[in-house]
Design an enzyme around this catalytic site. Structure first.
Site, PDB file in Angstrom:
ATOM      1  N   GLU A 243       0.883  -1.175   0.000  1.00 50.91           N
ATOM      2  CA  GLU A 243       0.000   0.000   0.000  1.00 50.91           C
ATOM      3  C   GLU A 243       0.911   1.212   0.000  1.00 50.91           C
ATOM      4  OE1 GLU A 243      -3.055  -0.119  -0.440  1.00 50.91           O
ATOM      5  OE2 GLU A 243      -3.618  -2.160   0.072  1.00 50.91           O
ATOM      6  N   CYS A 277      -2.607   8.947   2.748  1.00 52.02           N
ATOM      7  CA  CYS A 277      -2.244   8.482   1.402  1.00 52.02           C
ATOM      8  C   CYS A 277      -3.333   8.879   0.414  1.00 52.02           C
ATOM      9  CB  CYS A 277      -2.059   6.980   1.419  1.00 52.02           C
ATOM     10  SG  CYS A 277      -3.386   6.164   2.293  1.00 52.02           S
TER      11      CYS A 277
HETATM   12  P1  NAD Z   1       8.378   4.543   4.690  1.00 46.54           P
HETATM   13  O1  NAD Z   1       8.421   3.772   3.439  1.00 46.54           O
HETATM   14  O2  NAD Z   1       9.527   5.441   5.000  1.00 46.54           O
HETATM   15  O3  NAD Z   1       8.254   3.564   5.963  1.00 46.54           O
HETATM   16  C1  NAD Z   1       7.180   2.683   6.115  1.00 46.54           C
HETATM   17  C2  NAD Z   1       7.590   1.547   7.042  1.00 46.54           C
HETATM   18  O4  NAD Z   1       8.613   0.771   6.427  1.00 46.54           O
HETATM   19  C3  NAD Z   1       8.156   1.998   8.384  1.00 46.54           C
HETATM   20  O5  NAD Z   1       7.660   1.155   9.389  1.00 46.54           O
HETATM   21  C4  NAD Z   1       9.650   1.795   8.197  1.00 46.54           C
HETATM   22  O6  NAD Z   1      10.362   1.592   9.391  1.00 46.54           O
HETATM   23  C5  NAD Z   1       9.689   0.570   7.331  1.00 46.54           C
HETATM   24  N1  NAD Z   1      10.902   0.377   6.526  1.00 46.54           N
HETATM   25  C6  NAD Z   1      11.762   1.317   6.047  1.00 46.54           C
HETATM   26  N2  NAD Z   1      12.727   0.732   5.302  1.00 46.54           N
HETATM   27  C7  NAD Z   1      12.467  -0.595   5.321  1.00 46.54           C
HETATM   28  C8  NAD Z   1      13.096  -1.721   4.709  1.00 46.54           C
HETATM   29  N3  NAD Z   1      14.192  -1.611   3.939  1.00 46.54           N
HETATM   30  N4  NAD Z   1      12.550  -2.943   4.920  1.00 46.54           N
HETATM   31  C9  NAD Z   1      11.424  -3.090   5.666  1.00 46.54           C
HETATM   32  N5  NAD Z   1      10.809  -2.058   6.277  1.00 46.54           N
HETATM   33  C10 NAD Z   1      11.316  -0.827   6.098  1.00 46.54           C
HETATM   34  O7  NAD Z   1       7.022   5.332   4.662  1.00 46.54           O
HETATM   35  P2  NAD Z   1       6.457   6.388   5.715  1.00 46.54           P
HETATM   36  O8  NAD Z   1       7.184   7.685   5.581  1.00 46.54           O
HETATM   37  O9  NAD Z   1       6.379   5.758   7.042  1.00 46.54           O
HETATM   38  O10 NAD Z   1       4.956   6.546   5.186  1.00 46.54           O
HETATM   39  C11 NAD Z   1       4.541   7.495   4.257  1.00 46.54           C
HETATM   40  C12 NAD Z   1       4.099   6.829   2.984  1.00 46.54           C
HETATM   41  O11 NAD Z   1       3.108   5.832   3.254  1.00 46.54           O
HETATM   42  C13 NAD Z   1       3.434   7.790   2.018  1.00 46.54           C
HETATM   43  O12 NAD Z   1       3.965   7.593   0.729  1.00 46.54           O
HETATM   44  C14 NAD Z   1       1.978   7.388   2.055  1.00 46.54           C
HETATM   45  O13 NAD Z   1       1.252   7.694   0.889  1.00 46.54           O
HETATM   46  C15 NAD Z   1       2.083   5.930   2.285  1.00 46.54           C
HETATM   47  N6  NAD Z   1       0.828   5.382   2.809  1.00 46.54           N
HETATM   48  C16 NAD Z   1       0.074   4.615   1.988  1.00 46.54           C
HETATM   49  C17 NAD Z   1      -1.140   4.100   2.432  1.00 46.54           C
HETATM   50  C18 NAD Z   1      -1.985   3.247   1.540  1.00 46.54           C
HETATM   51  O14 NAD Z   1      -2.917   2.632   2.038  1.00 46.54           O
HETATM   52  N7  NAD Z   1      -1.729   3.178   0.246  1.00 46.54           N
HETATM   53  C19 NAD Z   1      -1.571   4.383   3.728  1.00 46.54           C
HETATM   54  C20 NAD Z   1      -0.768   5.172   4.547  1.00 46.54           C
HETATM   55  C21 NAD Z   1       0.435   5.668   4.073  1.00 46.54           C
END
Ligand code: NAD
Length: 525
Positions: A243, A277
């Site tokens: 997502e 999002c």
């Molecule tokens: P992010 O990708 O920086 O982090 C998300 C999660 O991934 C965190 O828990 C982080 O610790 C973890 N993570 C980071 N690197 C990783 C790796 N290499 N392996 C495994 N896990 C890892 O995103 P963010 O800044 O936390 O969230 C913002 C983004 O989320 C925005 O782009 C937003 O649109 C999206 N989002 C999407 C939805 C949806 O339903 N489509 C919902 C909410 C947020």
């Protein structure tokens, strides 16, 4: 901004309130070795949980709801403190929808996962029948973002448990205490040991969870991390639901109720400080309505109170991280440089300490501008204009993303027609943003907004493996396609291709004499 607002890279993570900089709490950064151990314990918990009845699963999820209801204010305060969102918004946009999702799947998962007979056409005439049985997967690893730190991982957890899986959650490093709260909720609800575990940490802990090879990864976050996870998961052939981000368009036609559309745009762009999002990130208004709609939007924006989420009169809270605030500043600067006009806002809120950015309305936006293409994830509402329906669709679809969209018109036939032309996983007509809150409906993106679905029947199906059980109810004769082959066999196979594969009973009757010959031949051997 003070260093206190940064996540510190030690063996513990200090969670801070982005509105005040005050420490909310400390959690360990769980090491890869400990993550592996957690997944192993989860697998052991799964081996019993998979055999539980739907009634037992339902009872656990319903008890977890009771725990949430009894601690609602405390949980909402924690969400507000860690994420910066208004306390009331934590209840409206996280707690209420996830409670609804929990009761829905608790009550309906059994029916949705009931073994189902499948029509198998002419094979049924040969005395065969088929059914699908849904098995749980095993360990489901949930890696959420920080913006809906309770509702997203908790909703996925409830669905995974109803399907018979065990769960390991790696919450965002910005909201780890809300993540731990989910584990606590299930503990208080009497979940078996290790059924729902939480490992706190940053991306490295998340990567360790992927490497530990759970049966499924449910990821919510950025496109960049989503790609890394898909690559790492491929090593173990772990399947993933991604997502990802959005750049969601709102299309307002001249015949729309402009008062409603303005209110929807303001909520859709600024709730959760624009960090949803499915936030409205681009508004396209038909030329004839542009001035009036903009005026209304600016007027409504002027009346919004910004401040600490603890204050119940506050509508716009803090942004969750300094990194996010910088992106908003860069995008607004880019709009200015490219000749767009800031109608209201346009700055970090000087009157407030903490990570606050003013709700900002921009006119004269064009798709060529950087901030109309990249996800902003902040309280900005850029407005562009269009002349025709076709142009509106073209502008809305001119994006790498396709999560949600909305179309505003009093002409519902036009609304539905346009909605179906938009490349997005969820499109509303005269509504905006909130469909993630309808747990009954599938949630997920087209294009770079994601892969797979959460929520709804489609989301539940991501958490099970379908097994096809095929029965030959007669089982007295050999099958015509068995060995050994012969000229008689080849004749029969031609008949299969010409008649049986047509799906027509009438045509297939022509095959019967040849079929009988072939079976007799097989029986003689
Ligand atoms: P992010 O990708 O920086 O982090 C998300 C999660 O991934 C965190 O828990 C982080 O610790 C973890 N993570 C980071 N690197 C990783 C790796 N290499 N392996 C495994 N896990 C890892 O995103 P963010 O800044 O936390 O969230 C913002 C983004 O989320 C925005 O782009 C937003 O649109 C999206 N989002 C999407 C939805 C949806 O339903 N489509 C919902 C909410 C947020």
């Amino acid at each position: 901004m003070s260093a206190a607002l940064e996540v510190k890279h030690t063996d513990e993570i200090i969670s801070v309130n982005p509105a005040t900089g005050a420490e909310v709490g400390r959690v360990p950064r769980v090491s890869p070795g400990d993550v592996r151990g957690t997944v192993e314990r989860s697998r052991a918990a799964f081996s019993s949980w998979k055999n539980t009845s739907f009634a037992a699963r339902r009872a656990l999820v319903m008890r977890a709801r009771e725990v949430i209801l009894s601690e609602m204010d405390e949980i909402a305060h924690l969400i507000s403190a860690e994420s910066g969102k208004p306390f009331g918004e934590a209840i409206a946009m996280e707690i209420a929808p996830v409670l609804d999702l929990m009761q829905y799947f608790a009550r309906n998962a059994e029916k949705m996962l009931r073994p189902a007979r499948i029509g198998i056409g002419l094979y049924a005439l040969l005395g065969r029948s088929s059914k699908i049985v849904y098995h749980p997967l095993g360990v489901v690893g949930i890696i959420p973002a920080w913006n809906y730190p309770l509702s997203i991982p908790l909703g996925e957890t409830a669905m995974a448990l109803m399907a018979g899986n065990s769960v390991v959650i790696k919450p965002s490093e910005l909201t780890p205490l809300v993540g731990l709260k989910i584990g606590e909720i299930f503990e208080k609800a009497g979940a078996p040991r290790d059924l729902v575990q939480v490992v706190t940490g940053d991306g490295r802990t998340g990567a360790a969870l992927v490497d530990a090879a759970p049966e499924k990864i449910m990821f919510t976050g950025s496109v960049a991390t989503g790609k890394k996870i898909a690559e790492a998961a491929a090593k173990n052939l772990t399947s993933v639901v991604l997502e990802l981000g959005g750049k969601d368009p709102m299309i307002v036609f001249e015949d729309a109720n402009l008062e409603l559309a303005a209110g929807a745009a303001v909520w859709g762009a600024f709730c959760n400080a624009g960090q949803s999002c499915s936030s409205v990130e681009r508004l396209y208004v038909q030329e004839g309505a542009a001035e009036k709609l903009t005026e209304k939007i600016v007027e409504m924006t002027r009346n919004l109170v910004q401040g600490s989420g603890e204050n119940e009169n506050v509508s716009i809270g803090a942004m969750s991280s300094e990194k996010q605030l910088r992106i908003v500043e860069n995008h607004v600067e880019d709009f200015k440089k490219q000749g767009a006009k800031i109608e209201i806002g346009g700055h970090k809120s000087e009157a407030l300490d903490g990570l606050f950015y003013e709700p900002t309305v921009i006119t004269g936006a064009k798709n060529e501008m950087l901030a109309m293409q990249e996800e902003t994830f902040g309280p900005t509402l850029p407005i562009a204009t269009f002349k025709t329906e076709d142009e509106a669709v073209r502008l809305a679809n001119d994006s790498e993303f396709g999560l949600t969209a909305s179309v505003w018109t009093r002409d519902l036939a036009k609304g539905k027609r346009v909605a179906e032309k938009i490349e997005a996983g969820s499109v509303c007509v005269n509504e905006v943003l909130y469909t993630h809150g309808i747990g009954q409906t599938p949630w997920g993106g087209f294009k770079n907004s994601g892969r797979g679905r959460t929520h709804g029947r489609e989301g539940l199906m991501e958490l099970v493996q379908p097994q096809h059980i095929h029965i030959n109810n007669l089982a007295v004769l050999p099958d015509a396609w068995w060995l050994p082959y012969s000229p008689e066999a080849v004749k029969t196979f031609r008949g299969f291709a010409k008649y049986f594969a047509s799906g027509s009973v009438v045509k297939t009757t022509r095959l019967l004499p040849q079929l009988w010959k072939r079976i007799r031949e097989l029986r003689k051997r």
